[in-house]
Design an enzyme around this catalytic site. Structure first.
Site, PDB file in Angstrom:
ATOM      1  CG  ASN A   8      12.488  15.471  -3.334  1.00  0.00           C
ATOM      2  OD1 ASN A   8      11.901  14.447  -3.002  1.00  0.00           O
ATOM      3  ND2 ASN A   8      12.115  16.196  -4.374  1.00  0.00           N
ATOM      4  CE  LYS A  10      13.700  14.732  -7.190  1.00  0.00           C
ATOM      5  NZ  LYS A  10      14.091  15.307  -8.462  1.00  0.00           N
ATOM      6  CG  HIS A  87       9.148  18.400  -6.906  1.00  0.00           C
ATOM      7  ND1 HIS A  87       9.369  17.917  -8.167  1.00  0.00           N
ATOM      8  CD2 HIS A  87      10.362  18.560  -6.329  1.00  0.00           C
ATOM      9  CE1 HIS A  87      10.687  17.792  -8.345  1.00  0.00           C
ATOM     10  NE2 HIS A  87      11.309  18.173  -7.245  1.00  0.00           N
ATOM     11  CD  GLU A  89      10.876  15.071 -10.095  1.00  0.00           C
ATOM     12  OE1 GLU A  89      10.591  14.403  -9.082  1.00  0.00           O
ATOM     13  OE2 GLU A  89      12.041  15.392 -10.385  1.00  0.00           O
ATOM     14  CD  GLU A 157      13.338  21.800  -6.371  1.00  0.00           C
ATOM     15  OE1 GLU A 157      14.319  21.297  -5.831  1.00  0.00           O
ATOM     16  OE2 GLU A 157      12.362  21.145  -6.757  1.00  0.00           O
ATOM     17  N   GLY A 163      17.870  17.317 -11.879  1.00  0.00           N
ATOM     18  CA  GLY A 163      18.354  16.022 -12.354  1.00  0.00           C
ATOM     19  C   GLY A 163      19.125  16.079 -13.663  1.00  0.00           C
ATOM     20  CB  SER A 199      21.940  19.899 -10.866  1.00  0.00           C
ATOM     21  OG  SER A 199      21.161  19.179 -11.803  1.00  0.00           O
TER      22      SER A 199
HETATM   23  P1  PGA Z   1      18.116  17.120  -8.095  1.00  0.00           P
HETATM   24  O1  PGA Z   1      16.575  17.268  -7.654  1.00  0.00           O
HETATM   25  O2  PGA Z   1      18.958  17.607  -6.961  1.00  0.00           O
HETATM   26  O3  PGA Z   1      18.289  15.656  -8.368  1.00  0.00           O
HETATM   27  O4  PGA Z   1      18.294  17.961  -9.322  1.00  0.00           O
HETATM   28  C1  PGA Z   1      16.144  18.350  -6.866  1.00  0.00           C
HETATM   29  C2  PGA Z   1      14.655  18.279  -6.677  1.00  0.00           C
HETATM   30  O5  PGA Z   1      13.940  17.903  -7.612  1.00  0.00           O
HETATM   31  O6  PGA Z   1      14.130  18.590  -5.579  1.00  0.00           O
END
Ligand code: PGA
Length: 246
Positions: A8, A10, A87, A89, A157, A163, A199
């Site tokens: 992903n 982003k 997601h 976010e 998730e 993150g 992460s």
């Molecule tokens: P990350 O993000 O690996 O940077 O924690 C994962 C995601 O949001 O899909």
């Protein structure tokens, strides 16, 4: 069993980055790259066919007066087979409700895309013991009837792990995946593949992919550098090989 490594990106990634990704050669692992929408066509031209593409969001309608939006039909036409939906976010930043997300999943299926549906608890939901209830609620409301093995992947998730460099314990991941699977079997009579996201990186990928009930990863930050993403894929390949030998 082979695993799924989904990247992903982003709001990151430019054409200059693609050469290194084109050189990634998975053995058993299915690789899905979800770049920003403007990068889908360049990715399809630059990357080999064994790297599948996905969008990061889509609209709930096929066409119409929706300035700035992209439909799943358009993602499909640009070369995508997948789309990430729900997601955290977007659930948080764009106030996307589970019911709204379900409409997008439905339209994604109608366009022939495989939905990667994200679910996960916040830190305070985990702290108050609400994790399982939240996962069940998100699954019940954001997954329309008609989900099956070939049209949907679930991504577990935990919001607090995205993150942040913090990951749940192996037991916590195993429990969440088990509860997601149990809920889907009980309420829909289906068994779906469940990715872990939050992460994941080269140093923890081998441990996470070995957890019972984990069928792959949704990888954000660590998917931006081809060498890191390739190391994660290698860890998945090795676990798949170890399973075949066992
Ligand atoms: P990350 O993000 O690996 O940077 O924690 C994962 C995601 O949001 O899909």
């Amino acid at each position: 069993m082979s695993y799924i490594a989904a990247a992903n990106w982003k709001m990151n990634g430019l054409e200059a980055d693609l050469e290194a990704f084109a050189a990634i050669t998975p053995k058993d692992t299915s690789v899905i790259l979800c770049p920003p929408a403007t990068m889908i066509a360049p990715c399809r031209s630059a990357l080999p066919d064994h790297i599948a593409l996905g969008g990061q969001n889509c609209h709930e309608a096929a066409t119409g007066a929706h300035t700035g939006e992209i439909s799943p039909q358009m993602l499909r036409a640009a070369g995508c087979e997948y789309v990430i939906l729900g997601h955290s976010e977007r659930r948080l930043d764009q106030n996307e409700s589970s019911v709204f997300i379900a409409r997008k999943v439905q339209n994604a299926w109608e366009a022939g895309l495989i939905a990667i549906l994200c679910v996960g608890e916040t830190q305070s939901e985990r702290d108050t013991g609400a994790t399982i209830k939240i996962l069940q609620e998100q699954l019940s409301l954001s997954l329309p009837d008609g989900a099956h093995f070939d049209n949907t992947l679930i991504a577990y998730e935990p919001v607090w792990a995205i993150g942040t460099g913090r990951i749940p314990t192996s037991n916590q991941i195993e429990e969440a995946h088990h509860e997601i699977d149990r809920h889907l079997q009980n309420t829909r009579g289906v068994s779906l593949r469940i990715l872990y996201g939050g992460s994941m990186k080269p140093s923890n990928a081998a441990e996470i992919i070995a957890i019972k009930g984990v069928h792959g990863g949704l990888i954000g930050g660590a998917s931006l550098k081809a060498s890191d993403f390739a190391q994660i894929i290698r860890a998945f390949d090795e676990e798949a090989r170890a399973n075949q030998i066992a």
